[in-house]
Design an enzyme around this catalytic site. Structure first.
Site, PDB file in Angstrom:
ATOM      1  N   CYS A 177      13.048  10.436   7.732  1.00 41.18           N
ATOM      2  CA  CYS A 177      12.861   9.935   9.101  1.00 41.18           C
ATOM      3  C   CYS A 177      14.151  10.015   9.901  1.00 41.18           C
ATOM      4  CB  CYS A 177      12.361   8.505   9.065  1.00 41.18           C
ATOM      5  SG  CYS A 177      13.363   7.467   7.988  1.00 41.18           S
TER       6      CYS A 177
ATOM      7  N   LYS B  68       0.861  -1.192   0.000  1.00 42.86           N
ATOM      8  CA  LYS B  68       0.000   0.000   0.000  1.00 42.86           C
ATOM      9  C   LYS B  68       0.894   1.238   0.000  1.00 42.86           C
ATOM     10  CE  LYS B  68      -2.050   2.953   2.126  1.00 42.86           C
ATOM     11  NZ  LYS B  68      -2.052   4.416   1.831  1.00 42.86           N
TER      12      LYS B  68
ATOM     13  N   GLU C 135       8.983  15.603  15.995  1.00 45.54           N
ATOM     14  CA  GLU C 135       9.493  15.439  14.642  1.00 45.54           C
ATOM     15  C   GLU C 135       8.803  16.453  13.736  1.00 45.54           C
ATOM     16  OE1 GLU C 135       8.283  11.915  12.422  1.00 45.54           O
ATOM     17  OE2 GLU C 135      10.353  11.696  11.747  1.00 45.54           O
TER      18      GLU C 135
ATOM     19  N   GLY D  81       6.333   4.498   8.552  1.00 47.61           N
ATOM     20  CA  GLY D  81       5.489   5.683   8.629  1.00 47.61           C
ATOM     21  C   GLY D  81       5.604   6.313   9.999  1.00 47.61           C
ATOM     22  N   SER D  82       4.557   6.991  10.410  1.00 51.57           N
ATOM     23  CA  SER D  82       4.617   7.754  11.653  1.00 51.57           C
ATOM     24  C   SER D  82       4.494   6.840  12.871  1.00 51.57           C
ATOM     25  CB  SER D  82       3.493   8.786  11.674  1.00 51.57           C
ATOM     26  OG  SER D  82       2.248   8.123  11.626  1.00 51.57           O
ATOM     27  N   THR D  83       5.011   7.316  13.985  1.00 49.41           N
ATOM     28  CA  THR D  83       4.938   6.566  15.243  1.00 49.41           C
ATOM     29  C   THR D  83       3.482   6.374  15.666  1.00 49.41           C
ATOM     30  OG1 THR D  83       7.130   7.282  15.902  1.00 49.41           O
ATOM     31  CG2 THR D  83       5.639   6.659  17.680  1.00 49.41           C
ATOM     32  N   GLU D  84       2.669   7.402  15.440  1.00 56.59           N
ATOM     33  CA  GLU D  84       1.261   7.328  15.838  1.00 56.59           C
ATOM     34  C   GLU D  84       0.539   6.176  15.126  1.00 56.59           C
ATOM     35  OE1 GLU D  84      -0.640  10.844  14.551  1.00 56.59           O
ATOM     36  OE2 GLU D  84      -2.565  10.316  15.445  1.00 56.59           O
TER      37      GLU D  84
ATOM     38  N   GLU E 226       9.041   0.674  11.111  1.00 56.38           N
ATOM     39  CA  GLU E 226      10.075   1.703  10.903  1.00 56.38           C
ATOM     40  C   GLU E 226       9.367   3.039  11.060  1.00 56.38           C
ATOM     41  OE1 GLU E 226      13.270   1.197  10.131  1.00 56.38           O
ATOM     42  OE2 GLU E 226      13.373  -0.819   9.274  1.00 56.38           O
TER      43      GLU E 226
ATOM     44  N   GLY F 298       1.983   3.693  13.583  1.00 55.09           N
ATOM     45  CA  GLY F 298       2.688   2.458  13.953  1.00 55.09           C
ATOM     46  C   GLY F 298       2.117   1.846  15.225  1.00 55.09           C
TER      47      GLY F 298
HETATM   48  P1  NAP Z   1       1.784   7.958   8.120  1.00 56.99           P
HETATM   49  O1  NAP Z   1       0.701   8.937   8.187  1.00 56.99           O
HETATM   50  O2  NAP Z   1       1.993   7.067   9.287  1.00 56.99           O
HETATM   51  O3  NAP Z   1       1.528   7.103   6.810  1.00 56.99           O
HETATM   52  C1  NAP Z   1       2.336   6.032   6.426  1.00 56.99           C
HETATM   53  C2  NAP Z   1       1.513   5.062   5.611  1.00 56.99           C
HETATM   54  O4  NAP Z   1       0.497   4.481   6.427  1.00 56.99           O
HETATM   55  C3  NAP Z   1       0.790   5.698   4.452  1.00 56.99           C
HETATM   56  O5  NAP Z   1       0.722   4.789   3.377  1.00 56.99           O
HETATM   57  C4  NAP Z   1      -0.581   5.940   5.052  1.00 56.99           C
HETATM   58  O6  NAP Z   1      -1.573   6.094   4.086  1.00 56.99           O
HETATM   59  C5  NAP Z   1      -0.779   4.690   5.855  1.00 56.99           C
HETATM   60  N1  NAP Z   1      -1.753   4.787   6.933  1.00 56.99           N
HETATM   61  C6  NAP Z   1      -2.304   5.900   7.492  1.00 56.99           C
HETATM   62  N2  NAP Z   1      -3.141   5.547   8.484  1.00 56.99           N
HETATM   63  C7  NAP Z   1      -3.138   4.197   8.555  1.00 56.99           C
HETATM   64  C8  NAP Z   1      -3.790   3.235   9.392  1.00 56.99           C
HETATM   65  N3  NAP Z   1      -4.623   3.599  10.380  1.00 56.99           N
HETATM   66  N4  NAP Z   1      -3.529   1.922   9.190  1.00 56.99           N
HETATM   67  C9  NAP Z   1      -2.682   1.529   8.238  1.00 56.99           C
HETATM   68  N5  NAP Z   1      -2.046   2.393   7.411  1.00 56.99           N
HETATM   69  C10 NAP Z   1      -2.252   3.710   7.572  1.00 56.99           C
HETATM   70  O7  NAP Z   1       3.186   8.656   7.857  1.00 56.99           O
HETATM   71  P2  NAP Z   1       3.492   9.753   6.777  1.00 56.99           P
HETATM   72  O8  NAP Z   1       3.035  11.049   7.291  1.00 56.99           O
HETATM   73  O9  NAP Z   1       3.046   9.321   5.443  1.00 56.99           O
HETATM   74  O10 NAP Z   1       5.080   9.666   6.744  1.00 56.99           O
HETATM   75  C11 NAP Z   1       5.880  10.384   7.574  1.00 56.99           C
HETATM   76  C12 NAP Z   1       6.313   9.537   8.765  1.00 56.99           C
HETATM   77  O11 NAP Z   1       6.989   8.363   8.349  1.00 56.99           O
HETATM   78  C13 NAP Z   1       7.315  10.288   9.606  1.00 56.99           C
HETATM   79  O12 NAP Z   1       7.003  10.137  10.969  1.00 56.99           O
HETATM   80  C14 NAP Z   1       8.632   9.592   9.288  1.00 56.99           C
HETATM   81  O13 NAP Z   1       9.593   9.698  10.277  1.00 56.99           O
HETATM   82  C15 NAP Z   1       8.203   8.201   9.046  1.00 56.99           C
HETATM   83  N6  NAP Z   1       9.193   7.485   8.234  1.00 56.99           N
HETATM   84  C16 NAP Z   1       9.955   6.515   8.829  1.00 56.99           C
HETATM   85  C17 NAP Z   1      10.926   5.848   8.100  1.00 56.99           C
HETATM   86  C18 NAP Z   1      11.781   4.791   8.752  1.00 56.99           C
HETATM   87  O14 NAP Z   1      12.392   4.026   8.047  1.00 56.99           O
HETATM   88  N7  NAP Z   1      11.840   4.720  10.056  1.00 56.99           N
HETATM   89  C19 NAP Z   1      11.100   6.131   6.757  1.00 56.99           C
HETATM   90  C20 NAP Z   1      10.308   7.113   6.164  1.00 56.99           C
HETATM   91  C21 NAP Z   1       9.346   7.783   6.935  1.00 56.99           C
HETATM   92  P3  NAP Z   1      -1.868   7.559   3.451  1.00 56.99           P
HETATM   93  O15 NAP Z   1      -0.579   8.302   3.374  1.00 56.99           O
HETATM   94  O16 NAP Z   1      -2.374   7.236   2.136  1.00 56.99           O
HETATM   95  O17 NAP Z   1      -2.820   8.201   4.368  1.00 56.99           O
END
Ligand code: NAP
Ligand code: MG
Length: 503
Positions: free
Chosen positions: A310, A202, A407, A254-257, A276, A259
């Site tokens: 990240c 996804k 962050e 993705g985000s900690t929240e 991650e 996750g």
């Molecule tokens: P996000 O809001 O957590 O989204 C990540 C992914 O999860 C997206 O595909 C999102 O879909 C999907 N998603 C949203 N809500 C969900 C749910 N309830 N259940 C399952 N999937 C869901 O994060 P983001 O804002 O896109 O990305 C930024 C974050 O990612 C930052 O906190 C960054 O630090 C982190 N990140 C971490 C790494 C690492 O390797 N540690 C690498 C890159 C980024 P939609 O976007 O389509 O809503």
């Protein structure tokens, strides 16, 4: 003579996509390259692009101009279930394929990605807003490297984990963010396939186009249907994937929240999980460091990809004795950062990825000012359309300030000082995250002393934001668990009943 790759691409006819006529998007200004986009993209299920059962499509657009690029299918729970069934069916034969055969597919995918590198770089820049110099030199070649690297492991699993019979897990649900759309897809798909799993991926709602184009590469490589399926949509589609029956593992970046929410959903279901998540990395500069080089490292650490990274080095900790000199050098360097058209190869910083991300950056910068930190932004003419933010530096930052704790995920650096190495470690570890860190010093012994004490999955020494598929990447604390890359990353996609975990 045509540039390598360009010719091959021009010979190919427009991609055969199921909906509507293809149109040619001509990127503005400097770029002369063409990317052919369909008006609409279907879901990639069982080896073909299909209409979503929801009948709904959403738009993805170019953050630098606001222009709509294409419509993309929104997968509902029915589509996600169908994708998992396709992946389960494919798993039966994929897992039995000799490793040498799986390797062949992965090598082919890697080679095709490189052949089509320019097209992928332009498309990633359009859909994400990051500068073409980065997509060309970092995102696309690294994505191909991940396929090459894991192709090399596919027939050597028993050698990597001696004393065990490595078994794939099954169908893996993978969810990725918008900041490195193609690279994150490669980080997820390559090790899963090398280990013999099949995948439902996804991508993020706001940057789905390179993952969909990767599906064309998978078709071109002749990958058997169902081995990789891509379900596009927003958070609800991700949530449907996490809840789907028949998964053996969920891998999330993705985000900690989000996750944490996924961890709750997966609990008690007997399926594997790797997370991650976010970061707030400390970047330490000691007084004995090569300061000019450290300035370059700090700039790369925070302004690469507009700070949408990240592992960005977002908390700079400078030894007090060199603080003033270092900040002066950094400010002069920041004034030379070129912000603007992401398709211009001379651009250093492109567009902020979305209105939502821009609002977050604005709000946190306002909080930084309100809490008493001093803000520096070099004079910088920003384009009128699209989403933009200048390189930003806060000095006089206290550990308690929101900008030092949360962050920001934007081009915003905070600076504080330390006097002794012990104080540097204490301040660096004073965070709920633990993904990465950096240290600049001339003393080898100090590098080792510091690296041992930093609670971070990755520690860069006298460099920053360098990635290698052989190096494991992942976090401590609220930055998640599990590793991607290296043997440890491969391990996360295998069942090894008797094997010791690799060191
Ligand atoms: P996000 O809001 O957590 O989204 C990540 C992914 O999860 C997206 O595909 C999102 O879909 C999907 N998603 C949203 N809500 C969900 C749910 N309830 N259940 C399952 N999937 C869901 O994060 P983001 O804002 O896109 O990305 C930024 C974050 O990612 C930052 O906190 C960054 O630090 C982190 N990140 C971490 C790494 C690492 O390797 N540690 C690498 C890159 C980024 P939609 O976007 O389509 O809503
Ligand atoms: Mg987009």
């Amino acid at each position: 003579m045509a540039k390598p790759g360009t010719q091959a691409r021009r010979k190919r006819s427009a991609p055969e996509l199921p909906f509507g006529g293809a149109w040619s998007y001509e990127p503005s200004l400097e770029s002369t390259d063409h990317v052919v986009l369909a008006e609409r993209y279907g879901l990639f299920l069982d080896g073909a692009f299909v209409r979503p059962s929801t009948g709904r499509y959403f738009a993805t657009s170019d953050p630098a101009t606001g222009r709509q690029l294409a419509l993309v299918a929104e997968a509902g729970p029915k589509d996600v279930a169908a994708a998992v069934v396709a992946a389960q069916r494919a798993f039966r034969s994929w897992r039995r394929l000799p490793g040498t055969e799986r390797a062949r597919y992965l090598f082919r995918i890697a080679r095709l990605l490189l052949e089509r590198a320019r097209e992928f770089a332009v498309l990633e820049t359009l859909d994400n807003g990051k500068p073409i110099a980065e997509t060309r030199d970092i995102d696309v070649p690294l994505a191909a490297q991940h396929f090459f690297y894991h192709a090399g492991w596919a027939d050597k699993l028993d050698l990597v984990f001696p004393g065990a019979v490595p078994e794939p897990l099954g169908v893996v649900g993978q969810i990725i963010p918008w900041n490195f759309p193609l690279l994150m897809a490669a980080w997820k798909i390559a090790p899963a396939l090398a280990a013999g799993n099949t995948v439902v991926l996804k991508p993020a709602e706001t940057s789905p186009l390179t993952a969909l184009r990767l599906c064309e590469v998978l078709q071109q490589a002749g990958l058997p249907p169902g081995v990789v399926n891509v379900v596009t949509g927003a958070g609800a589609t991700g949530a449907a994937l996490v809840r789907a029956e028949g998964l053996a593992k969920v891998a999330f970046t993705g985000s900690t929240e989000v996750g944490k929410e996924i961890q709750r959903q997966v609990a008690g279901r007997g399926i594997d999980l790797t997370l991650e998540l976010g970061g707030k990395a400390a970047h330490l500069v000691f007084e004995d460091a090569a300061l000019d080089q450290a300035v370059e490292g700090v700039v790369r650490g925070i302004f690469m990809n507009q700070g949408h990274v990240c592992c960005a080095g977002s908390r700079l900790l400078v030894q007090e004795s060199v603080h003033d000199a270092f900040v002066a050098k950094l400010q002069r360097r920041m004034a030379r950062i070129r912000v603007g058209n992401p398709l211009d190869k001379n651009t250093d910083m492109g567009a902020i990825h979305s209105a939502q991300q821009l609002a977050r950056i604005e709000a946190l910068c306002a909080a930084g000012r309100a809490e008493g930190a001093t803000c520096f932004q070099p004079p910088c003419r920003l384009p009128e359309r699209g989403f933009w933010w200048p390189p930003t530096l806060f000095t006089g930052v206290a550990q308690s300030h929101r900008i030092a704790r949360e962050e920001i995920f934007g081009p915003v650096l905070t600076v504080s000082t330390f006097r002794t190495p012990d104080e540097a470690i204490e301040k660096a570890n004073n965070t709920s995250y633990g993904l990465s860190a950096g240290v600049w010093t001339d003393k080898g012994a100090r590098i080792l002393w510091v690296a041992e004490r930093l609670q971070a999955g990755v520690v860069w020494n006298n460099t920053y934001n360098r990635f290698d598929p052989a190096a494991p990447f992942g976090g401590y604390k609220e930055s998640g668990f599990g590793r991607e890359g290296g043997r440890q990353g491969l391990r996360a996609y295998l069942r090894l009943p008797d094997a010791p975990t690799p060191a």
